[in-house]
Motif scaffolding. Structure first.
Motif, short mmCIF file in Angstrom:
data_model
loop_
_atom_site.label_atom_id
_atom_site.label_comp_id
_atom_site.label_asym_id
_atom_site.label_seq_id
_atom_site.Cartn_x
_atom_site.Cartn_y
_atom_site.Cartn_z
N VAL A 1 0.88 -1.28 -0.06
CA VAL A 1 -0.01 0.06 -0.01
C VAL A 1 1.08 1.11 -0.15
CG1 VAL A 1 -1.53 1.41 1.33
CG2 VAL A 1 -1.74 -0.99 1.24
N ASP A 2 0.59 2.07 -0.75
CA ASP A 2 1.32 3.62 -1.01
C ASP A 2 0.52 4.36 -0.28
OD1 ASP A 2 3.10 2.36 -2.52
OD2 ASP A 2 2.49 3.17 -4.45
N TYR A 3 1.05 5.47 0.34
CA TYR A 3 0.41 6.60 1.12
C TYR A 3 0.51 7.88 0.25
CZ TYR A 3 -1.00 3.03 4.56
OH TYR A 3 -1.43 2.08 5.13
N VAL A 4 -0.65 8.69 -0.06
CA VAL A 4 -0.26 9.93 -0.85
C VAL A 4 0.01 10.83 0.14
CG1 VAL A 4 -1.36 11.44 -2.19
CG2 VAL A 4 -2.06 9.00 -2.58
N HIS A 5 1.01 11.60 0.03
CA HIS A 5 1.56 12.67 0.93
C HIS A 5 2.24 13.87 -0.02
CE1 HIS A 5 4.34 13.78 4.41
NE2 HIS A 5 3.59 14.81 4.34
N ASP A 6 1.79 14.84 0.21
CA ASP A 6 2.30 16.06 -0.54
C ASP A 6 2.21 15.79 -2.15
OD1 ASP A 6 2.55 17.52 1.63
OD2 ASP A 6 4.79 17.06 1.87
N GLY A 7 1.17 15.26 -2.73
CA GLY A 7 1.11 14.86 -4.04
C GLY A 7 1.90 13.77 -4.52
N HIS A 8 2.82 13.10 -3.72
CA HIS A 8 3.54 11.77 -3.99
C HIS A 8 3.01 10.57 -3.40
CE1 HIS A 8 6.39 14.37 -5.90
NE2 HIS A 8 6.20 15.27 -4.75
N ARG A 9 3.33 9.32 -3.89
CA ARG A 9 2.82 8.27 -3.16
C ARG A 9 4.08 7.62 -2.46
NH1 ARG A 9 -0.09 5.30 -8.28
NH2 ARG A 9 1.92 4.19 -7.81
N HIS A 10 4.06 7.51 -1.33
CA HIS A 10 5.17 6.71 -0.55
C HIS A 10 4.86 5.46 -0.08
CE1 HIS A 10 6.29 11.01 1.21
NE2 HIS A 10 6.54 10.94 -0.06
N ALA A 11 5.77 4.37 -0.31
CA ALA A 11 5.82 3.14 0.16
C ALA A 11 6.91 2.92 1.09
CB ALA A 11 6.03 2.29 -1.11
N GLU A 12 6.60 2.36 2.32
CA GLU A 12 7.85 1.97 3.37
C GLU A 12 8.73 1.12 3.02
OE1 GLU A 12 8.20 1.13 7.75
OE2 GLU A 12 6.04 1.24 7.03
N HIS A 13 9.76 1.42 3.02
CA HIS A 13 11.19 0.34 2.39
C HIS A 13 12.13 0.47 3.61
CE1 HIS A 13 14.65 -0.85 -0.03
NE2 HIS A 13 13.81 -1.83 0.11
N GLU A 14 12.36 -0.56 4.46
CA GLU A 14 13.61 -0.55 5.22
C GLU A 14 13.32 0.68 6.37
OE1 GLU A 14 16.97 -1.23 3.36
OE2 GLU A 14 16.55 -3.28 2.98
N ASP A 15 14.40 1.85 6.19
CA ASP A 15 14.27 2.86 7.11
C ASP A 15 13.97 4.00 6.64
OD1 ASP A 15 16.47 3.09 5.95
OD2 ASP A 15 17.87 3.68 7.43
N HIS A 16 13.21 3.88 5.18
CA HIS A 16 12.87 5.30 4.43
C HIS A 16 11.66 4.80 3.77
CE1 HIS A 16 15.09 2.92 1.67
NE2 HIS A 16 14.55 3.41 0.71
N TYR A 17 11.10 5.85 2.99
CA TYR A 17 9.94 5.76 1.94
C TYR A 17 10.51 5.79 0.80
CZ TYR A 17 6.58 5.82 5.82
OH TYR A 17 5.95 5.59 7.09
N ASP A 18 10.09 5.07 -0.31
CA ASP A 18 10.11 5.11 -1.71
C ASP A 18 9.18 5.91 -2.11
OD1 ASP A 18 12.53 3.56 -1.62
OD2 ASP A 18 11.51 1.65 -2.37
N GLU A 19 9.44 6.86 -3.08
CA GLU A 19 8.36 7.77 -3.69
C GLU A 19 8.10 7.05 -5.07
OE1 GLU A 19 9.13 12.10 -3.54
OE2 GLU A 19 8.64 11.93 -5.75
N HIS A 20 6.80 6.99 -5.45
CA HIS A 20 6.47 6.42 -6.57
C HIS A 20 5.49 7.64 -7.35
CE1 HIS A 20 6.73 1.73 -5.57
NE2 HIS A 20 7.06 2.51 -4.44
#
Length: 50
Positions: free
Chosen positions: A31-50
């Protein structure tokens, strides 16, 4: 072909999840989460932006 770019965003105090207040979007096997117009996906200790 992978048609989206990724970038890393550091995880701070905010943790995306079902009650985080951001729109949840199913994206393949996660699941991605929309934040500031970007989709974030949790990955280890950061979020990947899709």
């Amino acid at each position: 072909m992978n048609d989206h770019k990724t970038a890393e965003h550091t995880i701070g105090d905010h943790k995306h999840g079902p009650d985080c207040g951001h729109e949840a979007v199913e994206h393949g096997d996660h699941v991605d989460y929309v934040h500031d117009g970007h989709r974030h996906a949790e990955h280890e200790d950061h979020y990947d932006e899709h």
